[in-house]
Design a protein around this motif. Structure first.
Motif: not given
Length: 376
Positions: A212-225
């Protein structure tokens, strides 16, 4: 580890077909099975080592030796960051410990150190030391950073990438104090979303939180998780040299629902087409038994799946022999794996390079073949 005279071990689990594409999936993955029409399976990858750490380095860097830049570092070097207030490359390891390959699995190698992965930890505070000490106002902290910047400019930063990375991390940490708490705050997620990721179940809550944290980071522009399942003690790894049933049912039970939840959540939010999800490991398991109820390492032919990000949904590429031991026909190396990922992200493997020791180094070394059958 085996003596070469061990018998075949049939699968303890049942397989059946799912989705319109009719993909066969093990009963270990009932929730991911619901997503097969959005997935592309590649069944004939191989690596060059039977040992965990070298094989992990090869999956991540293309080489079996440590010290080379990780795929995430290459991609952030090539594409930059979409967010000024969060790291471009985030890693979330197993809380019990790092994978066998250790921290080199998210290192920048000879690339500037600013491109290494930033570790987020599990729990209520994924980012350590995010809040400033008591009495430190934003204005005072800004003056301190500006003073450090002036002092550091007295030296030549171009030749000291570690110093440049340290300065960059100070500046990023300053901005993250305002933006990161909101990004990692899951309290505003709906109960339906929390159930989707398994946060309401003890077995899945930890890995579900990271997904879930990964999805939130994707939404906020984190490039690679990068999320790791397994690390630390043997009891928290997928390394089923014995008790295959107990090991896989434990590890799959922890990850199946959260991973499916991530896929479904990305899709319903319209993010799957622009987000490439990769599920895989450094090798598979042999079809022969080890100790009667386990399996040894198999780098000769194993499966990874891909979702979203321009891959062909519901497709299957490559195959192994009838025993599941070796890839037959078209076999795909880690150079092919990386070349295909770069292609899907809009990067040319031959134009993404860095001059190191007089050689133009690339993620794919002397080149990989794009797996065109994967592309939508």
């Amino acid at each position: 580890f085996t003596k070469g005279d061990t018998p075949l071990l049939r699968s303890p689990w049942k397989f059946k077909k799912y989705g319109q594409c009719g993909r066969e999936v093990s009963s270990l993955f009932p929730h991911i099975a619901e997503c097969v029409d959005d997935l592309c399976f590649v069944r004939s990858f191989y690596t060059d080592s039977t040992v965990h750490a070298p094989a992990m380095y090869q999956v991540n860097t293309g080489r079996i030796l440590m010290g080379y830049p990780i795929m995430g570092s290459w991609i952030t070097y090539g594409l930059g960051s979409e967010s000024e207030n969060l790291p471009a490359y985030v890693v979330m390891p197993q809380p019990e410990g790092t994978p066998e390959g250790g921290t080199p699995c998210w290192g920048a190698g000879f690339l500037p150190a600013v491109y290494q992965g930033t570790v987020f930890r599990s729990g209520a505070s994924p980012i350590l030391n995010l809040r400033p000490p008591e009495g430190m106002t934003p204005e005072r902290q800004r003056r301190t950073l500006d003073f450090l910047q002036k002092m550091n400019e007295m030296d030549t930063l171009d030749s000291d990438t570690e110093m440049a990375a340290r300065i960059s991390s100070y500046e990023l940490a300053f901005r993250m104090q305002s933006y990161a708490p909101e990004a990692v705050d899951l309290s505003k997620e709906t109960e339906a979303t929390r159930r989707l990721y398994g946060l309401d179940q003890k077995r899945t809550s930890e890995f579900g939180t990271r997904c879930l944290l990964a999805r939130r980071l994707v939404e906020r522009g984190v490039r690679f998780i990068q999320l790791y399942s397994g690390g630390g003690p043997v009891s928290m790894q997928w390394d089923a040299h014995k008790d295959l049933v107990g090991n896989h049912e434990k590890m799959c039970g922890m990850t199946d629902l959260p991973v499916a939840g991530l896929m479904k959540d990305l899709k319903q939010r319209g993010l799957l087409d622009s987000t490439l999800v990769i599920w895989g490991a450094e090798f598979g398991r042999l079809p022969m038994s080890q100790g009667g109820d386990g399996r040894d390492h198999n780098p000769h032919g194993f499966t990874m799946w891909f979702g979203g990000g321009g891959v062909k949904p519901g497709a299957i590429v490559g195959e192994t022999d009838e025993m599941g031991l070796r890839g037959v026909g078209a076999r795909y190396s880690m150079r092919d794996f990386h070349a295909t990922i770069l292609q899907l992200l809009g990067l040319d493997q031959n134009r993404l390079w860095f001059l190191h020791n007089g050689r133009n180094e690339k993620l794919t070394d002397f080149g990989g073949n794009v797996i065109t059958e994967m592309l939508a």
